[in-house]
Design a protein around this motif. Structure first.
Motif, mmCIF file in Angstrom:
data_model
loop_
_atom_site.group_PDB
_atom_site.id
_atom_site.type_symbol
_atom_site.label_atom_id
_atom_site.label_comp_id
_atom_site.label_asym_id
_atom_site.label_seq_id
_atom_site.Cartn_x
_atom_site.Cartn_y
_atom_site.Cartn_z
ATOM 1 N N LEU A 40 0.829 -1.207 0.000
ATOM 2 C CA LEU A 40 0.000 0.000 0.000
ATOM 3 C C LEU A 40 0.863 1.257 0.000
ATOM 4 C CD1 LEU A 40 -2.778 -1.057 2.524
ATOM 5 C CD2 LEU A 40 -2.939 -0.943 0.031
ATOM 6 N N TRP A 41 1.965 1.241 0.735
ATOM 7 C CA TRP A 41 2.852 2.401 0.781
ATOM 8 C C TRP A 41 3.458 2.677 -0.598
ATOM 9 C CZ3 TRP A 41 3.358 6.570 3.308
ATOM 10 C CH2 TRP A 41 4.511 7.339 3.221
ATOM 11 N N ALA A 43 1.987 2.692 -3.332
ATOM 12 C CA ALA A 43 1.012 3.442 -4.147
ATOM 13 C C ALA A 43 1.102 4.928 -3.786
ATOM 14 C CB ALA A 43 -0.392 2.903 -3.916
ATOM 15 N N GLU A 45 -0.437 7.500 -4.624
ATOM 16 C CA GLU A 45 -1.701 8.206 -4.395
ATOM 17 C C GLU A 45 -2.267 7.976 -2.987
ATOM 18 O OE1 GLU A 45 -2.790 4.269 -6.366
ATOM 19 O OE2 GLU A 45 -1.209 5.761 -6.593
ATOM 20 N N LEU A 46 -1.754 6.988 -2.258
ATOM 21 C CA LEU A 46 -2.228 6.714 -0.904
ATOM 22 C C LEU A 46 -1.357 7.344 0.186
ATOM 23 C CD1 LEU A 46 -3.109 2.920 -1.268
ATOM 24 C CD2 LEU A 46 -4.637 4.892 -1.456
ATOM 25 N N ARG A 47 -0.164 7.752 -0.163
ATOM 26 C CA ARG A 47 0.802 8.188 0.848
ATOM 27 C C ARG A 47 0.343 9.398 1.655
ATOM 28 N NH1 ARG A 47 6.868 7.195 -1.504
ATOM 29 N NH2 ARG A 47 6.635 4.942 -1.716
ATOM 30 N N GLY A 49 -2.599 10.287 2.470
ATOM 31 C CA GLY A 49 -3.620 9.850 3.416
ATOM 32 C C GLY A 49 -3.020 9.174 4.637
ATOM 33 N N PHE A 50 -1.999 8.343 4.440
ATOM 34 C CA PHE A 50 -1.326 7.698 5.564
ATOM 35 C C PHE A 50 -0.602 8.730 6.429
ATOM 36 C CE2 PHE A 50 -1.191 3.849 2.661
ATOM 37 C CZ PHE A 50 -2.152 3.160 3.363
ATOM 38 N N ARG A 53 -3.094 10.593 8.506
ATOM 39 C CA ARG A 53 -3.615 9.766 9.609
ATOM 40 C C ARG A 53 -2.672 9.759 10.808
ATOM 41 N NH1 ARG A 53 -5.085 3.364 9.219
ATOM 42 N NH2 ARG A 53 -5.438 3.076 11.423
#
Length: 71
Positions: A40-41, A43, A45-47, A49-50, A53
């Motif tokens: 997931l890391w 990707a 486009e997700l970083r 968001g992490f 959080r």
């Protein structure tokens, strides 16, 4: 990381990275960790968001975030 809050590759579970957000407080350093699956890391486009959080967890939307990767 600052003020003796250190990370080692051995602290990271296989297949993950650890995000560490820190915040300076009058009494010392506050920190929060967020383990993230390495897949997931990867990707991009997700970083963000992490990162957001773990910053929420530490209570500072602009806290620096260190990415700790295993060996």
């Amino acid at each position: 990381m600052t003020h003796g809050h250190n990370h080692r590759p051995a602290d990271v579970a296989p297949g993950t990275v650890i995000l560490c957000a820190t915040r300076e407080l009058p009494g010392g350093l506050q920190w929060a960790h967020l383990p993230v699956d390495r897949f997931l890391w990867a990707a991009e486009e997700l970083r963000d968001g992490f990162r957001a959080r773990v910053r929420r967890t530490v209570g500072d939307p602009s806290a620096p975030v260190e990415v700790v990767e295993g060996a």
